[in-house]
Enzyme design. Structure first.
Site, PDB file in Angstrom:
ATOM      1  N   ARG A   1      35.090  43.084  48.003  1.00 44.29           N
ATOM      2  CA  ARG A   1      35.968  43.368  47.043  1.00 44.29           C
ATOM      3  C   ARG A   1      36.187  44.729  47.123  1.00 44.29           C
ATOM      4  O   ARG A   1      35.388  45.447  47.845  1.00 44.29           O
ATOM      5  CB  ARG A   1      35.221  42.858  45.746  1.00 44.29           C
ATOM      6  N   GLY A   2      37.020  45.041  46.327  1.00 47.12           N
ATOM      7  CA  GLY A   2      37.473  46.630  46.232  1.00 47.12           C
ATOM      8  C   GLY A   2      38.747  46.800  46.889  1.00 47.12           C
ATOM      9  O   GLY A   2      38.734  46.105  47.769  1.00 47.12           O
ATOM     10  N   ALA A   3      39.696  47.255  46.292  1.00 49.62           N
ATOM     11  CA  ALA A   3      40.988  47.255  46.792  1.00 49.62           C
ATOM     12  C   ALA A   3      41.175  47.641  48.431  1.00 49.62           C
ATOM     13  O   ALA A   3      41.668  46.800  49.232  1.00 49.62           O
ATOM     14  CB  ALA A   3      42.011  48.052  46.095  1.00 49.62           C
TER      15      ALA A   3
ATOM     16  N   ARG B   1      43.911  37.698  46.505  1.00 49.07           N
ATOM     17  CA  ARG B   1      43.749  38.312  45.105  1.00 49.07           C
ATOM     18  C   ARG B   1      45.050  39.166  45.009  1.00 49.07           C
ATOM     19  O   ARG B   1      45.432  39.837  45.736  1.00 49.07           O
ATOM     20  CB  ARG B   1      42.535  39.134  45.187  1.00 49.07           C
TER      21      ARG B   1
ATOM     22  N   GLN C   1      29.546  45.006  39.023  1.00 49.10           N
ATOM     23  CA  GLN C   1      29.611  45.935  40.223  1.00 49.10           C
ATOM     24  C   GLN C   1      28.810  47.144  39.932  1.00 49.10           C
ATOM     25  O   GLN C   1      28.467  47.634  40.947  1.00 49.10           O
ATOM     26  CB  GLN C   1      30.938  46.090  40.375  1.00 49.10           C
TER      27      GLN C   1
ATOM     28  N   ASP D   1      43.261  49.748  41.792  1.00 50.19           N
ATOM     29  CA  ASP D   1      43.809  48.625  42.532  1.00 50.19           C
ATOM     30  C   ASP D   1      45.423  48.672  42.871  1.00 50.19           C
ATOM     31  O   ASP D   1      45.606  48.283  43.664  1.00 50.19           O
ATOM     32  CB  ASP D   1      43.317  47.378  41.701  1.00 50.19           C
TER      33      ASP D   1
ATOM     34  N   ASN E   1      42.827  49.196  37.174  1.00 55.79           N
ATOM     35  CA  ASN E   1      41.540  49.056  37.683  1.00 55.79           C
ATOM     36  C   ASN E   1      40.898  48.301  37.085  1.00 55.79           C
ATOM     37  O   ASN E   1      41.286  47.631  36.206  1.00 55.79           O
ATOM     38  CB  ASN E   1      41.037  50.683  37.521  1.00 55.79           C
ATOM     39  N   LYS E   2      39.468  48.017  37.278  1.00 60.80           N
ATOM     40  CA  LYS E   2      38.657  47.274  36.722  1.00 60.80           C
ATOM     41  C   LYS E   2      38.829  47.061  35.303  1.00 60.80           C
ATOM     42  O   LYS E   2      38.925  48.099  34.465  1.00 60.80           O
ATOM     43  CB  LYS E   2      37.404  47.372  37.189  1.00 60.80           C
TER      44      LYS E   2
HETATM   45  O1  MRU Z   1      37.121  42.987  41.240  1.00 56.47           O
HETATM   46  P1  MRU Z   1      36.711  44.120  42.051  1.00 56.47           P
HETATM   47  O2  MRU Z   1      35.240  44.386  42.327  1.00 56.47           O
HETATM   48  O3  MRU Z   1      37.519  43.975  43.501  1.00 56.47           O
HETATM   49  O4  MRU Z   1      37.468  45.412  41.562  1.00 56.47           O
HETATM   50  C1  MRU Z   1      37.272  46.685  42.400  1.00 56.47           C
HETATM   51  C2  MRU Z   1      37.789  47.589  41.617  1.00 56.47           C
HETATM   52  O5  MRU Z   1      38.284  47.674  40.361  1.00 56.47           O
HETATM   53  C3  MRU Z   1      37.612  49.118  42.125  1.00 56.47           C
HETATM   54  O6  MRU Z   1      37.666  50.212  40.980  1.00 56.47           O
HETATM   55  C4  MRU Z   1      38.998  49.158  42.921  1.00 56.47           C
HETATM   56  O7  MRU Z   1      39.276  48.297  43.718  1.00 56.47           O
HETATM   57  C5  MRU Z   1      38.995  50.524  43.665  1.00 56.47           C
HETATM   58  S1  MRU Z   1      37.766  50.572  44.816  1.00 56.47           S
HETATM   59  C6  MRU Z   1      37.776  52.016  45.996  1.00 56.47           C
END
Ligand code: MRU
Length: 347
Positions: free
Chosen positions: A51-53, A94, A197, A238, A248-249
């Site tokens: 996970r994470g963009a 996603r 996270q 994201d 973002n999250k």
């Molecule tokens: O749902 P996730 O864990 O994929 O969400 C991740 C985030 O929101 C991060 O802040 C974002 O992807 C940036 S990662 C460098």
């Protein structure tokens, strides 16, 4: 050898397969899953193994290598037509993190130029995407740390670290560099419900690197700012729209509102692969809705009253007007807006 404060790799290509550090198991277990076909990669993205963009984009690029290899074995003359379904499945895994489609478009351009066995050329491109991401993070680390000013504590949300990227991290890249330079004394990490996270991943990454970290419940963040304990909120993204609005999250928007109210500065750190200039503003960013079980249960145990319905958006949108600094590998936009975004993306 990776340098100090840069030891964690969540996405690894090893012996002709993709290995993903299973982030659902952290911090309890450090377990790599070995994936050998594109459908497995799409499912791993959907299920939050990775996970994470940026990390999602890199994993998808390696997924295309696996798809091309299989389709070419099946049909050396028609692999290009057959790979379309694999690309579509990866793209749909996603919806909010634009790095996913950005990486797939890059792989598609190589597919269009490749005759014969595509595996080597595609692997070279996937490796480039991966290496460029790490280089971008290291550059953003320096640019972001240069904005920090006097030594103090910072707050971060979710995990925008090595685990969420090719390595080093975006928000945590700035934090790593700032800590090395003596500008950051402590990191406050939001727990980040419902996937935790912050508690499971960010706290683990920082503790592994010996960076002091204090965990707080998401609902405690505004009180932390009210006490004057943090100078900056530093987060990843994201997807960033052409006017500088930031997805973002979930919870990031609330932090930005509270930060502005309390005079705390708000920094977004993201590579240009996270910028979507086709989307005019945040209202047009697709927001992923996730399963009700993520809120109704914790560690498999029910935690909510039976009969409660659930609203579970995975991301929110912070208006550009609440962002003090947007840090990319191409440079920094202070108080980003459409004009500054266009200038940044043209460099
Ligand atoms: O749902 P996730 O864990 O994929 O969400 C991740 C985030 O929101 C991060 O802040 C974002 O992807 C940036 S990662 C460098």
């Amino acid at each position: 050898m990776t340098p100090l404060h840069d030891r964690i790799r969540a996405v690894v290509w090893r012996e002709n397969a993709l290995e993903l550090l299973d982030q659902r198991q952290l911090p309890g277990a450090l377990l790599y899953r070995r994936l050998t076909d594109a459908a497995e990669v799409a499912k791993a993205i959907q299920d939050m193994v990775v996970r994470g963009a940026p990390a999602i984009g890199i994993a998808a690029a390696y997924g295309v290598v696996l798809a091309a290899r299989a389709r070419h074995v099946e049909s050396p003359d028609h692999w290009r037509e057959r790979i379309g379904d694999d690309l579509a499945a990866l793209a749909a895994a996603r919806p909010t993190a634009v790095n996913l489609v950005w990486a797939l478009r890059r792989m598609e351009r190589v597919i269009a130029q490749t005759a014969g066995d595509p595996a080597e050329r595609l692997l070279t491109e996937a490796r480039m995407i991966h290496e460029e991401d790490i280089a971008a993070n290291r550059r953003m680390g320096g640019l972001g740390a240069a904005l920090l000013g006097a030594r103090g504590a910072v707050l971060t949300h979710c995990n925008a670290g090595a685990l969420a990227t090719g390595g080093y991290g975006t928000a945590l890249g700035v934090i790593r560099r700032g800590y090395e330079q003596g500008l950051i004394e402590r990191v406050y990490a939001d727990e980040t419900r419902p996937w935790l996270q912050g508690a499971r991943l960010t706290a683990w990454e920082l503790a592994e690197d010996g960076i002091p970290v204090t965990l707080l419940a998401d609902g405690a963040a505004a009180a932390l700012m009210q006490c004057g304990r943090v100078r900056w909120v530093i987060v990843g993204a994201d997807r960033i729209a052409a006017n500088g609005d930031v997805a973002n999250k979930i919870g990031t928007y609330g932090l930005a509102v509270a930060a502005r109210y309390h005079g705390v500065r708000f920094m977004v750190v993201a590579p240009t692969s996270t910028v979507d200039m086709h989307i005019p503003n945040g209202a047009a960013i697709p927001i992923e809705q996730r399963a009700a079980e993520e809120l109704l249960t914790l560690g498999g145990q029910p935690v909510a009253a039976a009969g409660a319905e659930v609203w579970n958006p995975s991301f929110d949108v912070t208006p550009a007007a609440l962002v003090d600094a947007l840090v990319t590998e191409r440079g920094v936009a202070l108080a980003p807006d459409a004009e500054k975004m266009a200038r940044l993306m043209a460099t």
